[in-house]
Design an enzyme around this catalytic site. Sequence first.
Site: not given
Length: 1031
Positions: A414, A418, A451, A454, A473
Site C-alpha cells: 500500500g 522509506n 507512514e 514510521h 508496524e
Amino acid sequence: MSYKLQTFDGINEPSSLATSQDGLYNTPSRKSGCYVSAKTGFILTFLAMATAAMVGVIVTFAVPKTDSSDCNCGATQAPVVGNPDCTTPSTPSTAAPPPTATCPACPDCPTSTMHTQEMTSTQMTTPDMTTSSPTASPSYRLPTSLLPVHYTVRLRPDLYSKIPANFSTPGSVKILMNCTENTNNITLHINKITYDNSTVKVFDSDGKTLTVSMISENKELQFLIIHVNPGLMAGNMYTLEMSFTAALVDDLAGLYYSTFDRNGTTMYLAVTQFQATDARKSFPCFDEPALKAKFNITLERRNDTDEFRDYITLSNMPLERSYQTDDGFIADVFQETVVMPTYLLAFAVCDFKYLSNATENWTMNTYASKEEYLETAFALEVGVDMLRGFEEYFEIPFVLPKLDQIAIPDFGAGAMENWGLITYRTQYMLYNPNVTTAGTHRFVAVIVAHELAHMWFGNLISPQWWDDLWLNEGFASFFEYVGVNFTRPEWNIHDAFAIENMHPAFSVDSYPTSRPIFATNVNSPDDIERLFDTITYQKGASVIRMMWNFLGPETLRKGLSNYIKRKEYGNVRHQELWQALSQQAMTDGKDIDVQDIMDTWILQQNYPVVMVTFDNTHIRAVQSRYVLGNTSEGTHSPFNFTWSIPFTFTSSQGTNYDNNDIHWIYRNQTEATFDWTNTIDNSNNQWLLANVQQFGYYRVNYEEGNWRALIQQLKVNYARIHLSNRAQIITDLMALVSLDSVNISLALSSLDYLDQETEFVPWYAALGEIGYIRNMLLTKPIFGKFEAYMRMKLETIYGKIGFKGEEGESMNNRLLRSYIVGGACYYYNKNCTEHAVGLFNDWLNDETQLIPPDVKSRVMCTGIRESRSDTWDKLFVRMASQTPSDQAIILSALGCSREHWVLERYMTYAFDDTKIRRQDARSAVLAVIYNPLGRDLAWNYIQRNWNHITTVYEMSGGNINRILRGLASRLTTQYQRDQLAHLRESLGGNSPYTPFFDNALQDVDLNVAYVTKHYAELENWLNEATSTQGV
C-alpha cells in the site's frame, strides 16, 4: 511493507469496500474458520490497515528480564545499539555453533548451521590459506565479523530504450567496513545481480590492495562470499569496491520499472521497494536491519531528448549537485544520509511534478504524474499537519531536511516508509472530491499517518531483527489513528479502531496454529515475508491500544518519547520498550510491571474470553483460552494460555464509558473476584457491560440473563451503550456460538435492533457477521429466505440514507451509505437495483454523468451484474482512462458478471500483464471468487493453471495465501475440502505454499463444522424471521 495490503491479513484495499459482489460483507470467516475478511476489502477502504490497516514481528519466547550472562545466543546478530540483552551477542563470532546449540540463559533460542546449496565460486588465486567459511554462520544470517559503516552507491537505471527486455541498472558500490573479528572472507548479500570478478577489489585502511583469492555465491542464501588474502584483522577498517549490473524488471521488488499511459504512449519510471530483503537486488550490501550505515547515493539519468528532458531523480536526501558525465548522462549527487538500514533506502527516476510546503525545519513535497499531481494536495495538507503533530507528541523533531511522498502506478504494497522518500500505490495518495469515495478519502489520511508514524517507529529506531517487526508496524498501525485525529478530529476515527483492527485480529488469532506477535524461527526471506500479516499489524496495534489504556495516554506518550530519545538511530528489542514504560509508570506513581503484563500478550498466540458473573456485592471474572479447532496443534505457551488482563466494566446502574478503573486478572490466576455493590437485576433489563469501549484484547461472556438485558437495551435505547460496545456485543456473541458457549438464536437476536441503528461502526460489525452466515448459506436451499431477511433488515436504513447525501455530510454517514446501498443492491432491493442500473448506464453512455462517489462501487457491480458481455467489454476498455481509485473499483465490479464465460475470460486476464497490472491480479481473482457464480470456476482455473500462476507468472506467496483464504471462506463441504487437500498433497511436503494450504484447510474444516451444527437452527430462525413476508 509498511502498509501492506492484505485481505484481512492486515490492510485492505479501500476500493473494495462495497465494490465486489460481496459488497458489504467481505467478512472474516472467523467462526468457521476463514479470516479472509470481507471486512477486509472494506477496511482498507476505510481503514486503516486496515489496515489500517499495514506492522510487528518477533523471535523467541520469554527472555529473562535481567541477566548478566555473557552468552552468544544466535552468533550472527549484530551488536545492539544500547543496553544489550540475552539475545544480543557481546562477542560476535563466525565460529560454527553446534547444530542446535542453545544459550542456557536464553531458552528457546536455538541456532543452526547454514545450508550451502547452490554454491558457485570462482577461484582467483590458490595460495595456502585458512578461511572463515560462511557455512559457519546460522542459515540466512550474515556473520558479524564485518559491519558496514558507509556506502557510496552509483546507479544508472537504464529504461531509455523503452524496450523492457533491454532494461538494466549498471552501477558500482564502495563499502567501508569495520572488522570486529579476524576473518578471511567478506560475506554480504546479493540477488539477481551480475558482476565481473575483475572489478571486485578490497583495500585496507592505508589503501593497500588485498588479494581476492576466490569469489563464491550462494544462490539460496543470497550470499556473495569474497575470500581475501591476507585475512582481515579485528579492529581495522577495510573497503570493498565492485561494479555490477542489476536487473530492471517489473516484479515490484528491488529497483524495478513501472508504467502508465499518457495519451496513448507508454511512459516508464524506475522506483524501489526494498523492504524487507530486496536492497540486495539493486546493489551488493549487508541487507539486515541491524547493519546500519550512512549512504552517499548518485543516480544517473538522461535529459538529451524531448522525451526525457523532464526526467528527475529522487532519493532519501535532498539533491546536493548535478553534473554531466563523459557519456552524456546527468549524475545527480544526493546529500549523505543519516545512519539507516538498507531497507529504508529509496530511489526514483521519473518525469513527475510536485506540490510543496516548506516549514521552518523541513519541506514536504508530494509527487505524481503531470496529470495527477494536483490531486496530491490533500495528502500534502494532512501530511504537514500530522508530521508537526507527531513532532509535538514525541517531543522529537523530524530529523531530515525534506520528506517526499510519491505516487507509483505499480506498487505491490500500500505504501512504504522509506526515510525521506515515502512511496505509495497511486490510488492511495490521490484525492478528488468529485470522484473519490469516502472510504478512499479516509484511507488516504490513514495511510499517510501510518507512514509518517514510521519516521519514529522503524526509521529513527529499528528492530534488531525482523522477529520484532511489530515494533515498527504495530506502532504505526496504532498511531495512524492518532495522526488522523491531529488533522480530522471530527471523523472520530478512534471509534472505529476495534472493528478495523481488533476484530480482524480475533478472526486470525482464533486458531491453535496462530502465532505469537513476537515471532520465532524467523530466518529466511520467506519467513520474513510471512510476518507482514494481521498478527503483526492488527493484533500488534490492538495490544498497544490496550497498553495505552491501562498505562494512561500520557504515561505511554512520555515513556515512548524517552525510549526513542535513548535509542535514536539504533536498534531495539521489545524488552527495552517494556523497561522504558515501566520506568515511566513508576515515575508517574503507577506500580505497573509492563513486561510481566505484556509478555503474556506477545509471547503466546490466541487470546482470552472472560466469563463474567455477579451478585449484589461482587463480580467474578474467569479467563479461558479462546481457540477453535484441534488444540493439540500449534505451539506451546510459556504462560499456559493465561493472560494478565486489564478488566473494566460499567453498568446500567451508573453508565460511564470514560472509566479507566482497571481491575487486574493476572496470568497466575484463572479467576478473580472484585468487590462491587450494586442493585442490578437482569430480570428488570438491568445489565453489566465488561471491556469498556473494547480497549482490552479479549472477548466477554455473561450468563444468559445479562445478555438478554443488554439486547433489550439495544432495542429500547441503543444509544445508552457506546457504539464500540454495540459492535462488541454482536461480534462477541457470534464468536461465542463457535465455542458452543451461547445459543445461535441468542446471538442472532442481537441483530434485531439494527432497524434503528444510524452509526457506521455497529453496522459494519453486524454486516461482517451476517456476511459470514451468508457465505455458509450461499449454495444452500434456504439462501432465498436469507436474502429476504436481509432485504427486510436493510429496508429501513436504506430508506433513510438513500443514494446521495447532503453537502458537508459527516464521514459516518458517507461510510454508512457505502455499506447500506451495497447491501440493498446485493440482496436485490428493487429500488436500489433500478437506481444503480440507471446511474451506471447514464455514466457508461456519458462520462460527464458522474456516479455519486460513495455508491460507485455498488453501482458498477450492479450494472455489470444486470448486463451482458458487451457492457462488460465497454467497461473493461474504459477502465484504462479512469482514475487509479476508480480503476480499482472497476476491477472488482468486473467480477460481478453472471456470464460464466466472461468470468473465465477475466481469470485469464488476471494473469496477463498486458491486460491487468501485476499488483491488481489478486483483486481480479478475488472478485471472481466472491461472485457466487464464479467461486467454482475460479477454483477450477487455479487448479488447472497452478504451475503457470506460481512459476511462470510468479505470483507472490502473500497473494497466493490471500487467494486461498478468500476461496476457503466460501467452501462449506467435505468434498470441497478434499479437493483443496489434494492440490496441497500434489505439491509435495516441501512446497513453500504448504502453510498457506494448511491455513485454508483449517478454515474449511471449521466452515464444514459450522454448517453441520447450525444449519437447522439457521433454517428455523429464517423461517420465523421471514414468516410475515410469506417467503
